[in-house]
Design a protein around this motif. Sequence first.
Motif, PDB file in Angstrom:
ATOM      1  N   ILE A  47      12.765  12.038 -48.638  1.00 48.97           N
ATOM      2  CA  ILE A  47      12.094  13.342 -48.681  1.00 48.97           C
ATOM      3  C   ILE A  47      12.773  14.394 -47.819  1.00 48.97           C
ATOM      4  CG2 ILE A  47       9.856  12.310 -49.156  1.00 48.97           C
ATOM      5  CD1 ILE A  47       9.121  12.725 -46.196  1.00 48.97           C
ATOM      6  N   VAL A  48      13.687  13.959 -46.922  1.00 47.20           N
ATOM      7  CA  VAL A  48      14.200  14.903 -45.932  1.00 47.20           C
ATOM      8  C   VAL A  48      15.248  15.837 -46.534  1.00 47.20           C
ATOM      9  CG1 VAL A  48      13.724  13.398 -43.977  1.00 47.20           C
ATOM     10  CG2 VAL A  48      15.970  13.296 -45.118  1.00 47.20           C
TER      11      VAL A  48
ATOM     12  N   HIS B 216      18.989  12.559 -55.230  1.00 45.60           N
ATOM     13  CA  HIS B 216      18.619  11.190 -54.841  1.00 45.60           C
ATOM     14  C   HIS B 216      18.127  11.123 -53.410  1.00 45.60           C
ATOM     15  CE1 HIS B 216      22.530  11.729 -53.083  1.00 45.60           C
ATOM     16  NE2 HIS B 216      23.049  11.890 -54.293  1.00 45.60           N
ATOM     17  N   GLY B 217      18.571  12.076 -52.582  1.00 46.37           N
ATOM     18  CA  GLY B 217      18.063  12.153 -51.210  1.00 46.37           C
ATOM     19  C   GLY B 217      18.877  11.443 -50.151  1.00 46.37           C
ATOM     20  N   TYR B 218      20.059  10.922 -50.490  1.00 43.27           N
ATOM     21  CA  TYR B 218      20.822  10.109 -49.538  1.00 43.27           C
ATOM     22  C   TYR B 218      21.891  10.893 -48.770  1.00 43.27           C
ATOM     23  CZ  TYR B 218      18.436   6.280 -51.852  1.00 43.27           C
ATOM     24  OH  TYR B 218      17.466   5.450 -52.358  1.00 43.27           O
ATOM     25  N   TRP B 219      21.789  12.235 -48.769  1.00 41.56           N
ATOM     26  CA  TRP B 219      22.769  13.058 -48.070  1.00 41.56           C
ATOM     27  C   TRP B 219      22.078  13.915 -47.005  1.00 41.56           C
ATOM     28  CZ3 TRP B 219      25.501  15.530 -52.975  1.00 41.56           C
ATOM     29  CH2 TRP B 219      26.187  14.522 -53.671  1.00 41.56           C
ATOM     30  N   ALA B 220      21.363  13.310 -46.103  1.00 38.98           N
ATOM     31  CA  ALA B 220      20.525  14.055 -45.161  1.00 38.98           C
ATOM     32  C   ALA B 220      21.334  15.036 -44.322  1.00 38.98           C
ATOM     33  CB  ALA B 220      19.792  13.086 -44.246  1.00 38.98           C
ATOM     34  N   SER B 221      20.728  16.207 -44.043  1.00 42.40           N
ATOM     35  CA  SER B 221      21.312  17.133 -43.084  1.00 42.40           C
ATOM     36  C   SER B 221      20.320  17.494 -41.978  1.00 42.40           C
ATOM     37  CB  SER B 221      21.816  18.406 -43.774  1.00 42.40           C
ATOM     38  OG  SER B 221      20.755  19.108 -44.389  1.00 42.40           O
ATOM     39  N   ASP B 222      19.027  17.285 -42.218  1.00 44.09           N
ATOM     40  CA  ASP B 222      18.023  17.558 -41.192  1.00 44.09           C
ATOM     41  C   ASP B 222      16.856  16.600 -41.431  1.00 44.09           C
ATOM     42  OD1 ASP B 222      16.056  18.445 -39.484  1.00 44.09           O
ATOM     43  OD2 ASP B 222      16.399  20.579 -39.890  1.00 44.09           O
ATOM     44  N   LEU B 223      16.700  15.651 -40.517  1.00 43.86           N
ATOM     45  CA  LEU B 223      15.694  14.595 -40.712  1.00 43.86           C
ATOM     46  C   LEU B 223      14.280  15.085 -40.410  1.00 43.86           C
ATOM     47  CD1 LEU B 223      17.582  11.565 -39.067  1.00 43.86           C
ATOM     48  CD2 LEU B 223      17.624  12.319 -41.450  1.00 43.86           C
ATOM     49  N   THR B 224      14.151  16.322 -39.945  1.00 42.96           N
ATOM     50  CA  THR B 224      12.821  16.822 -39.584  1.00 42.96           C
ATOM     51  C   THR B 224      12.258  17.820 -40.591  1.00 42.96           C
ATOM     52  OG1 THR B 224      13.741  18.624 -38.239  1.00 42.96           O
ATOM     53  CG2 THR B 224      13.283  16.535 -37.120  1.00 42.96           C
ATOM     54  N   ARG B 225      13.055  18.198 -41.585  1.00 43.91           N
ATOM     55  CA  ARG B 225      12.561  19.135 -42.600  1.00 43.91           C
ATOM     56  C   ARG B 225      12.553  18.467 -43.966  1.00 43.91           C
ATOM     57  NH1 ARG B 225      14.734  22.697 -38.819  1.00 43.91           N
ATOM     58  NH2 ARG B 225      13.468  24.563 -38.560  1.00 43.91           N
ATOM     59  N   LEU B 226      11.770  19.051 -44.864  1.00 41.58           N
ATOM     60  CA  LEU B 226      11.631  18.480 -46.199  1.00 41.58           C
ATOM     61  C   LEU B 226      12.619  19.114 -47.174  1.00 41.58           C
ATOM     62  CD1 LEU B 226       7.733  18.450 -46.294  1.00 41.58           C
ATOM     63  CD2 LEU B 226       9.239  16.446 -46.131  1.00 41.58           C
ATOM     64  N   ASN B 227      12.904  18.376 -48.228  1.00 44.13           N
ATOM     65  CA  ASN B 227      13.751  18.889 -49.307  1.00 44.13           C
ATOM     66  C   ASN B 227      12.889  19.768 -50.213  1.00 44.13           C
ATOM     67  OD1 ASN B 227      15.153  19.296 -51.699  1.00 44.13           O
ATOM     68  ND2 ASN B 227      16.207  17.323 -51.559  1.00 44.13           N
ATOM     69  N   PRO B 228      13.123  21.068 -50.231  1.00 48.24           N
ATOM     70  CA  PRO B 228      12.208  21.969 -50.946  1.00 48.24           C
ATOM     71  C   PRO B 228      12.233  21.817 -52.458  1.00 48.24           C
ATOM     72  CG  PRO B 228      14.110  23.174 -50.127  1.00 48.24           C
ATOM     73  CD  PRO B 228      14.210  21.795 -49.564  1.00 48.24           C
TER      74      PRO B 228
ATOM     75  N   ILE C 236       5.625   3.936 -49.732  1.00 49.02           N
ATOM     76  CA  ILE C 236       6.758   3.531 -48.903  1.00 49.02           C
ATOM     77  C   ILE C 236       7.832   4.606 -48.998  1.00 49.02           C
ATOM     78  CG2 ILE C 236       8.683   1.901 -48.757  1.00 49.02           C
ATOM     79  CD1 ILE C 236       6.718  -0.288 -49.618  1.00 49.02           C
ATOM     80  N   LEU C 237       8.312   5.023 -47.841  1.00 52.47           N
ATOM     81  CA  LEU C 237       9.343   6.055 -47.799  1.00 52.47           C
ATOM     82  C   LEU C 237      10.726   5.430 -47.654  1.00 52.47           C
ATOM     83  CD1 LEU C 237      10.154   9.060 -47.594  1.00 52.47           C
ATOM     84  CD2 LEU C 237       9.910   8.849 -45.114  1.00 52.47           C
ATOM     85  N   ASP C 238      11.653   5.933 -48.432  1.00 54.69           N
ATOM     86  CA  ASP C 238      13.050   5.520 -48.360  1.00 54.69           C
ATOM     87  C   ASP C 238      13.716   6.281 -47.215  1.00 54.69           C
ATOM     88  OD1 ASP C 238      15.737   4.840 -48.954  1.00 54.69           O
ATOM     89  OD2 ASP C 238      15.312   4.853 -51.103  1.00 54.69           O
TER      90      ASP C 238
END
Length: 644
Positions: free
Chosen positions: A96-97, A110-122, A145-147
């Motif tokens: 979700i990040v 897919h969500g596997y390229w995080a840049s900020d673990l504290t914000r959501l993917n809009p 369950i969160l990936d």
Amino acid sequence: MPGAAALAAAGVLGCWTDLYDYSGAEIPLTSQVQDWRDEVIYQLLVDRFEDGDTSNDVRIDRNALGRYQGGDWQGVINRMGYLRQLGVTTIWISPIVRNVDTDAGFDAYHGYWASDLTRLNPHFGDLATARRMVQVAHENGIKVILDIVTNHMGQMFYYDVNNNGRPDDFVEGSGPDYPYRNPGGLGSTLRRVSEYDPDFNVRSPVQAFTSLGPAGDAPVIFLNMPDIFRVPPPGDILASQAVLGRPEGYHRRGRITAYDNVDSQPGAQVLLGDFPGGLKDVNTESPRVRDAMVEAYWRWVRMLDLDGFRIDTLKHVEHGFWQDFAARIRVLARAAGKRNFFMFGEAFDGDDRLVGSYTNPNEMDSVFYFPQKYRVFDNIFQCGDGRTRDAEALLRDRQMNYSAMPQPNGIGVPPRQALVNFMDNHDVSRFLYGMNPTVVESIRAGDGRNCASGVVDIRNPRDVERFRPRLLAALSYLLTEEGIPCIYYGTEQDFRGGNDPSNRERLWETNFSTAERRADNTFTTFGWTRRLIALRRTYPALRRGAMTWRWTTEHTGAEPDAGIMAFERVDGQSYALVVIHAKDGSAETSMGTPMMVSAAPGTELVDVLAERPRTVTVGSGGAAVVQMGPWQASVFVPRAQVRP
Ligand SMILES: [Ca+2]
Ligand SMILES: [Ca+2]
Ligand SMILES: [Ca+2]
């Protein structure tokens, strides 16, 4: 939220950045699960499940499965009834990040390229929607369950190998060093270097070079592209995150070029190297980085009331990290009153001992059972040559390779009894895609097995139709064996995509059909899955019973017991005998000689999976004879235990 028009007019994602109110975000936590073996997990990619809110459909491209398609959390909310009707009890949602939104022609759907673990993917919605998704799931008896990913972040920086302050692609080396062209071998091989993704450096961080020679560690240059969220995490929400925007937060060794040193030795490429695609490997040994991971991911549990983590890329992170991370999350969960918070992970490997090592004390509650995916779902159900003995060997190995001790403060079930069983997922071709010819060849080369019958011509619908009975039999095994079943979304709708991204189809194009019967009155795959899940719910032995093999075989072809596999599940008084015939054919077969079961002589066993229940009576000494049609599955329970 501004309306769709405003977003479209803005045309960039940067305008979404600060729309969310994260203040006062913690909510009371609940405990949703008694025993994880009672759960049936459904894996869904949010971007592909359902588009419930077109206002966030920014820059989607439905002609390319490597780009965003438009699915979102509102879509998951809208289709909770579908999930409930199927009978699954837990959803595993994709990350979700916030991600580096797009890179080299592909998107972070897919969500596997995080840049900020504290914000959501809009692309998927806002905090209120994410929270409502979990609440509505819980109201429907469905856990979430969160990936999560701790091994790497997205393509956040480049290595300025040539020290010129900009990202380059260039050729390195002084010329061909083939002896016949360069006697004495003083030259070096020419090779292409991308500063985004240079090859692994064995001895040190990636090195810089100038025309005068070596110039020390290559500067790490973080990119600043806010329009696509390609910016170092600012650490404004959680100060701990700032380390992920600094060089010290990363191993900086370059991209993995050899995967064979998988045994987790210190210094191994698989532990320290960047993941293909320039995904930067996080310095997981650093206490600061460990704090950053624990704080960021625990915060989402507090904000959303999540029920577990599915953890990415276990074998690319050292065991010490898992022992620290998992133990700390469990302590936090217990202190917050969240019981049985579940952590299971992905070690993408067929090596049973390696996969099992992540269930050692203080590590995972469970792991994806990859060895079984290869050795049972591929080699037995897809191949279908009749040999089933290896399934028995695998269960025997489980006693050695997977921990028998529940994790301290964990789910209360030993990992070896709670493995997450699956036949396919988002990283492999779907079961109905059929066996990849390369796989067939390697199996042939390895042990002489002939998997020609497993090869499906995916262009031919009739060929796929002939293959579908294998899927139904494989589902029968998945939903009756010991462990926790996990179904990849779309399996129930006969999706048959090949490798990534074609195995990540849009589910909404099926109109979420819940039809249980086809025109010829046979089961749809949805109907068959629903029926099996209902049986699992009805009979405790199928959820919690110890598993004992009663029949497997090395026979093939026309030999009497070829394709037969039979096992018991026993939980106290609750008893089930599962028999599956994993082979093509035209006629019914019996195994030639009776099998010996543990049910008392004289017990009448009723096949509760069959539409017209049939019976088998246990003979003297526990002997039972069962007739099975091709790809048939049966679940026998004692007459006295049959429930409507
Ligand atoms: Ca959408
Ligand atoms: Ca450069
Ligand atoms: Ca790593």
